[in-house]
Motif scaffolding. Structure first.
Motif, PDB file in Angstrom:
ATOM      1  N   PHE A 102       0.729  -1.312   0.029  1.00  0.00           N
ATOM      2  CA  PHE A 102       0.027   0.076  -0.047  1.00  0.00           C
ATOM      3  C   PHE A 102       1.079   1.397   0.063  1.00  0.00           C
ATOM      4  O   PHE A 102       0.722   2.199  -0.640  1.00  0.00           O
ATOM      5  CB  PHE A 102      -0.845  -0.008   1.173  1.00  0.00           C
ATOM      6  N   GLU A 103       1.773   1.193   0.761  1.00  0.00           N
ATOM      7  CA  GLU A 103       2.806   2.634   0.867  1.00  0.00           C
ATOM      8  C   GLU A 103       3.511   2.589  -0.411  1.00  0.00           C
ATOM      9  O   GLU A 103       3.999   3.702  -0.748  1.00  0.00           O
ATOM     10  CB  GLU A 103       3.659   2.171   2.013  1.00  0.00           C
ATOM     11  N   ALA A 104       3.774   1.551  -1.071  1.00  0.00           N
ATOM     12  CA  ALA A 104       4.666   1.531  -2.427  1.00  0.00           C
ATOM     13  C   ALA A 104       3.762   2.370  -3.440  1.00  0.00           C
ATOM     14  O   ALA A 104       4.537   2.819  -4.494  1.00  0.00           O
ATOM     15  CB  ALA A 104       4.957   0.292  -2.945  1.00  0.00           C
ATOM     16  N   GLU A 105       2.634   2.573  -3.316  1.00  0.00           N
ATOM     17  CA  GLU A 105       1.667   3.138  -4.384  1.00  0.00           C
ATOM     18  C   GLU A 105       1.656   4.543  -4.092  1.00  0.00           C
ATOM     19  O   GLU A 105       0.971   5.421  -4.683  1.00  0.00           O
ATOM     20  CB  GLU A 105       0.170   2.523  -4.176  1.00  0.00           C
ATOM     21  N   GLY A 106       2.516   5.018  -3.056  1.00  0.00           N
ATOM     22  CA  GLY A 106       2.505   6.618  -2.738  1.00  0.00           C
ATOM     23  C   GLY A 106       1.624   7.117  -1.688  1.00  0.00           C
ATOM     24  O   GLY A 106       1.567   8.204  -1.095  1.00  0.00           O
ATOM     25  N   ALA A 107       0.591   6.554  -0.937  1.00  0.00           N
ATOM     26  CA  ALA A 107      -0.210   6.787   0.122  1.00  0.00           C
ATOM     27  C   ALA A 107       0.508   6.196   1.283  1.00  0.00           C
ATOM     28  O   ALA A 107       0.490   5.091   1.474  1.00  0.00           O
ATOM     29  CB  ALA A 107      -1.580   6.145  -0.403  1.00  0.00           C
ATOM     30  N   ARG A 108       0.922   7.188   2.032  1.00  0.00           N
ATOM     31  CA  ARG A 108       1.744   6.678   3.412  1.00  0.00           C
ATOM     32  C   ARG A 108       1.028   7.155   4.630  1.00  0.00           C
ATOM     33  O   ARG A 108       1.530   6.914   5.635  1.00  0.00           O
ATOM     34  CB  ARG A 108       3.232   7.076   2.994  1.00  0.00           C
ATOM     35  N   THR A 109       0.123   7.923   4.331  1.00  0.00           N
ATOM     36  CA  THR A 109      -0.554   8.424   5.835  1.00  0.00           C
ATOM     37  C   THR A 109      -1.217   7.250   6.645  1.00  0.00           C
ATOM     38  O   THR A 109      -1.628   6.327   5.863  1.00  0.00           O
ATOM     39  CB  THR A 109      -1.423   9.515   5.641  1.00  0.00           C
ATOM     40  N   LEU A 110      -1.108   7.252   7.929  1.00  0.00           N
ATOM     41  CA  LEU A 110      -1.778   6.236   8.690  1.00  0.00           C
ATOM     42  C   LEU A 110      -3.240   6.163   8.566  1.00  0.00           C
ATOM     43  O   LEU A 110      -3.662   5.113   8.512  1.00  0.00           O
ATOM     44  CB  LEU A 110      -1.280   6.505  10.239  1.00  0.00           C
ATOM     45  N   GLY A 111      -3.710   7.590   8.431  1.00  0.00           N
ATOM     46  CA  GLY A 111      -5.206   7.504   8.170  1.00  0.00           C
ATOM     47  C   GLY A 111      -5.866   6.732   6.898  1.00  0.00           C
ATOM     48  O   GLY A 111      -6.482   6.010   6.923  1.00  0.00           O
ATOM     49  N   ASP A 112      -4.744   7.021   5.854  1.00  0.00           N
ATOM     50  CA  ASP A 112      -4.956   6.346   4.580  1.00  0.00           C
ATOM     51  C   ASP A 112      -4.950   5.013   4.669  1.00  0.00           C
ATOM     52  O   ASP A 112      -5.831   4.050   4.206  1.00  0.00           O
ATOM     53  CB  ASP A 112      -4.281   7.035   3.423  1.00  0.00           C
ATOM     54  N   LEU A 113      -3.989   4.603   5.536  1.00  0.00           N
ATOM     55  CA  LEU A 113      -3.544   3.069   5.471  1.00  0.00           C
ATOM     56  C   LEU A 113      -4.970   2.345   6.270  1.00  0.00           C
ATOM     57  O   LEU A 113      -5.407   1.533   6.039  1.00  0.00           O
ATOM     58  CB  LEU A 113      -2.482   2.735   6.073  1.00  0.00           C
ATOM     59  N   ASN A 114      -5.229   2.859   7.449  1.00  0.00           N
ATOM     60  CA  ASN A 114      -6.611   2.331   8.270  1.00  0.00           C
ATOM     61  C   ASN A 114      -7.621   2.370   7.580  1.00  0.00           C
ATOM     62  O   ASN A 114      -8.500   1.494   7.664  1.00  0.00           O
ATOM     63  CB  ASN A 114      -6.454   3.295   9.542  1.00  0.00           C
ATOM     64  N   ARG A 115      -7.660   3.311   6.837  1.00  0.00           N
ATOM     65  CA  ARG A 115      -8.956   3.334   5.855  1.00  0.00           C
ATOM     66  C   ARG A 115      -9.190   2.383   4.947  1.00  0.00           C
ATOM     67  O   ARG A 115     -10.193   1.594   4.470  1.00  0.00           O
ATOM     68  CB  ARG A 115      -9.454   4.682   5.459  1.00  0.00           C
ATOM     69  N   TYR A 116      -7.944   2.021   4.196  1.00  0.00           N
ATOM     70  CA  TYR A 116      -7.768   1.047   3.241  1.00  0.00           C
ATOM     71  C   TYR A 116      -8.249  -0.199   3.745  1.00  0.00           C
ATOM     72  O   TYR A 116      -8.996  -1.111   3.188  1.00  0.00           O
ATOM     73  CB  TYR A 116      -6.396   0.908   2.580  1.00  0.00           C
ATOM     74  N   ILE A 117      -7.579  -0.453   5.081  1.00  0.00           N
ATOM     75  CA  ILE A 117      -7.607  -1.754   5.599  1.00  0.00           C
ATOM     76  C   ILE A 117      -9.187  -1.963   6.030  1.00  0.00           C
ATOM     77  O   ILE A 117      -9.623  -3.364   5.960  1.00  0.00           O
ATOM     78  CB  ILE A 117      -6.702  -2.090   6.738  1.00  0.00           C
ATOM     79  N   ASP A 118      -9.772  -1.026   6.487  1.00  0.00           N
ATOM     80  CA  ASP A 118     -11.164  -1.087   7.062  1.00  0.00           C
ATOM     81  C   ASP A 118     -12.080  -1.549   5.837  1.00  0.00           C
ATOM     82  O   ASP A 118     -12.833  -2.328   6.090  1.00  0.00           O
ATOM     83  CB  ASP A 118     -11.462   0.222   7.601  1.00  0.00           C
ATOM     84  N   VAL A 119     -11.908  -1.063   4.733  1.00  0.00           N
ATOM     85  CA  VAL A 119     -12.686  -1.198   3.443  1.00  0.00           C
ATOM     86  C   VAL A 119     -12.450  -2.416   3.072  1.00  0.00           C
ATOM     87  O   VAL A 119     -13.368  -3.228   2.755  1.00  0.00           O
ATOM     88  CB  VAL A 119     -12.311  -0.046   2.370  1.00  0.00           C
ATOM     89  N   GLN A 120     -11.285  -2.918   2.856  1.00  0.00           N
ATOM     90  CA  GLN A 120     -10.963  -4.484   2.557  1.00  0.00           C
ATOM     91  C   GLN A 120     -11.749  -5.437   3.512  1.00  0.00           C
ATOM     92  O   GLN A 120     -12.320  -6.526   3.082  1.00  0.00           O
ATOM     93  CB  GLN A 120      -9.325  -4.688   2.689  1.00  0.00           C
ATOM     94  N   ASP A 121     -11.818  -5.057   4.865  1.00  0.00           N
ATOM     95  CA  ASP A 121     -12.457  -6.117   5.788  1.00  0.00           C
ATOM     96  C   ASP A 121     -13.810  -5.970   5.691  1.00  0.00           C
ATOM     97  O   ASP A 121     -14.563  -6.916   5.575  1.00  0.00           O
ATOM     98  CB  ASP A 121     -12.072  -5.640   7.195  1.00  0.00           C
ATOM     99  N   ALA A 122     -14.544  -4.668   5.657  1.00  0.00           N
ATOM    100  CA  ALA A 122     -16.101  -4.483   5.525  1.00  0.00           C
ATOM    101  C   ALA A 122     -16.604  -4.964   4.333  1.00  0.00           C
ATOM    102  O   ALA A 122     -17.612  -5.358   4.232  1.00  0.00           O
ATOM    103  CB  ALA A 122     -16.183  -3.069   5.737  1.00  0.00           C
ATOM    104  N   GLU A 123     -15.833  -4.881   3.293  1.00  0.00           N
ATOM    105  CA  GLU A 123     -16.268  -5.231   1.855  1.00  0.00           C
ATOM    106  C   GLU A 123     -16.278  -6.733   1.687  1.00  0.00           C
ATOM    107  O   GLU A 123     -16.629  -7.270   0.588  1.00  0.00           O
ATOM    108  CB  GLU A 123     -15.569  -4.371   0.619  1.00  0.00           C
ATOM    109  N   GLY A 124     -15.531  -7.520   2.791  1.00  0.00           N
ATOM    110  CA  GLY A 124     -15.577  -8.957   2.568  1.00  0.00           C
ATOM    111  C   GLY A 124     -14.350  -9.293   1.535  1.00  0.00           C
ATOM    112  O   GLY A 124     -14.636 -10.432   0.877  1.00  0.00           O
ATOM    113  N   ASP A 125     -13.332  -8.641   1.396  1.00  0.00           N
ATOM    114  CA  ASP A 125     -12.338  -8.998   0.363  1.00  0.00           C
ATOM    115  C   ASP A 125     -12.094 -10.283   0.611  1.00  0.00           C
ATOM    116  O   ASP A 125     -11.603 -10.727   1.938  1.00  0.00           O
ATOM    117  CB  ASP A 125     -11.302  -7.950   0.477  1.00  0.00           C
ATOM    118  N   ALA A 126     -11.991 -11.166  -0.506  1.00  0.00           N
ATOM    119  CA  ALA A 126     -11.521 -12.499  -0.094  1.00  0.00           C
ATOM    120  C   ALA A 126     -10.138 -12.651  -0.089  1.00  0.00           C
ATOM    121  O   ALA A 126      -9.426 -13.112  -0.958  1.00  0.00           O
ATOM    122  CB  ALA A 126     -12.015 -13.545  -1.483  1.00  0.00           C
ATOM    123  N   GLU A 127      -9.562 -12.330   1.288  1.00  0.00           N
ATOM    124  CA  GLU A 127      -8.344 -12.526   1.467  1.00  0.00           C
ATOM    125  C   GLU A 127      -7.994 -13.750   2.289  1.00  0.00           C
ATOM    126  O   GLU A 127      -8.526 -13.697   3.347  1.00  0.00           O
ATOM    127  CB  GLU A 127      -7.800 -11.297   2.050  1.00  0.00           C
TER     128      GLU A 127
END
Length: 325
Positions: A218-243
């Protein structure tokens, strides 16, 4: 609602069976499986035609304490070791959040007892004082010998150490890659040791390493703020990403995956839940347990090898009316 409850009952029955096998309580029925599982050898394949209800089976296995690996699933971000790191990320972003902070303090990263956390909460000087503020005060108000009235010595030491380490990690997170900071926290806290304990310890460690990889990508894509990272992970979890869980070199002892992904793989025991398909010919069908709820029956088949001997390969299915599926 009826379909969901039927799936949950089926998942619970499978989880109870596997718990008994893991604990060695079903050795007479399934000789050698407990030892294989303890050694981490591929032993049980739980195969799904579709992953719609897979989360219910994962929940049941976790409730029963059965270690498993989901090649594709929706439980990765909900794994305890991953929740601990997600809580840490939230604290690094904003330490004033009490719930994530409590999660970090009782995790292997700090290791405070529940009793110690209750005492910490009771130290609030006013109703809405943040626990982060209370934690910081512990590092100032303590006896000369390093103790703290009311706290056990281990809790007092863990909490004061946590106050110093969390402050240092928060400072590092403002100037260093977050994946690097997470790796630093795991190393400095000694969290890897308790993570590695138990039958599924190796899987937990690999899951942590996988999560660090997710953060680094995620950081390699250029978005490095903690807020951005936390929101990204929350979205992956909430949308049921098949991980799914991190891959293990030998695949793991109890594996959850789709029938399609199982092509070419073998296990001494195979379970096919949540399906109305009929067994192939050549299986001897027997009832596993009586007293099933109306319209749901678990059947167990032992496959015979070419010489007519029992190969100990076990298949399972549930017979459920279509309106309940």
């Amino acid at each position: 609602a009826g379909g969901a409850s039927a799936v949950e009952r089926e998942a619970q029955t499978i989880a109870e069976l596997l718990r008994g096998i893991v604990a060695g309580e079903r050795e007479d029925d399934y000789p050698g499986l407990a030892t294989r599982i303890e050694n981490g050898a591929p032993t049980v394949g739980v195969l799904f035609r579709r992953t719609t209800h897979q989360h219910a089976y994962e929940d049941a296995l976790r409730t029963q304490g059965v270690p498993y690996i989901a090649a594709k699933g929706r439980g990765f971000y909900g794994r305890e070791e991953i929740r601990d790191l997600r809580n840490l990320l939230r604290v690094l972003e904003d330490p004033g959040q009490d719930v994530p902070l409590v999660g970090v303090l009782r995790s292997p990263i700090v290791g405070c007892s529940d009793g110690g956390l209750l005492l910490l909460t009771a130290r609030r000087r006013y109703r809405f004082q943040a626990l982060w503020s209370v934690l910081g005060e512990l590092g100032i108000n303590h006896d000369a010998d390093g103790g703290d009235p009311g706290f056990g010595p281990e809790d007092a030491l863990a909490l004061r150490k946590a106050a110093a380490l969390l402050e240092r990690w928060r400072s590092a997170a403002r100037r260093s890659p977050i994946a690097t900071v997470l790796a630093q926290t795991l190393a400095e806290s000694g969290a890897y040791a308790p993570l590695a304990l138990g039958v599924d310890g190796r899987q937990r460690v690999l899951n942590v390493e996988k999560f660090l990889g997710v953060v680094a990508a995620f950081e390699a894509e250029g978005a490095r703020t903690l807020g951005d990272l936390n929101r990204y992970i929350d979205v992956q979890d909430a949308e049921g990403d098949a991980e799914g869980d991190a891959d293990m070199p030998d695949g793991g002892a109890i594996q959850l995956l789709t029938v399609h992904r199982a092509k070419g793989l073998e296990w001494p025991m195979v379970i096919v839940p949540d399906t109305a398909a009929r067994f192939r010919s050549g299986l001897e069908e027997t009832d596993y347990r009586g007293g099933r709820s109306r319209g749901s029956r678990l059947a167990v088949g032992r496959m015979r090898d070419a010489d007519g001997g029992d190969s100990m390969h076990v298949a399972m299915r549930y017979l459920t009316p279509r309106h309940e599926a």
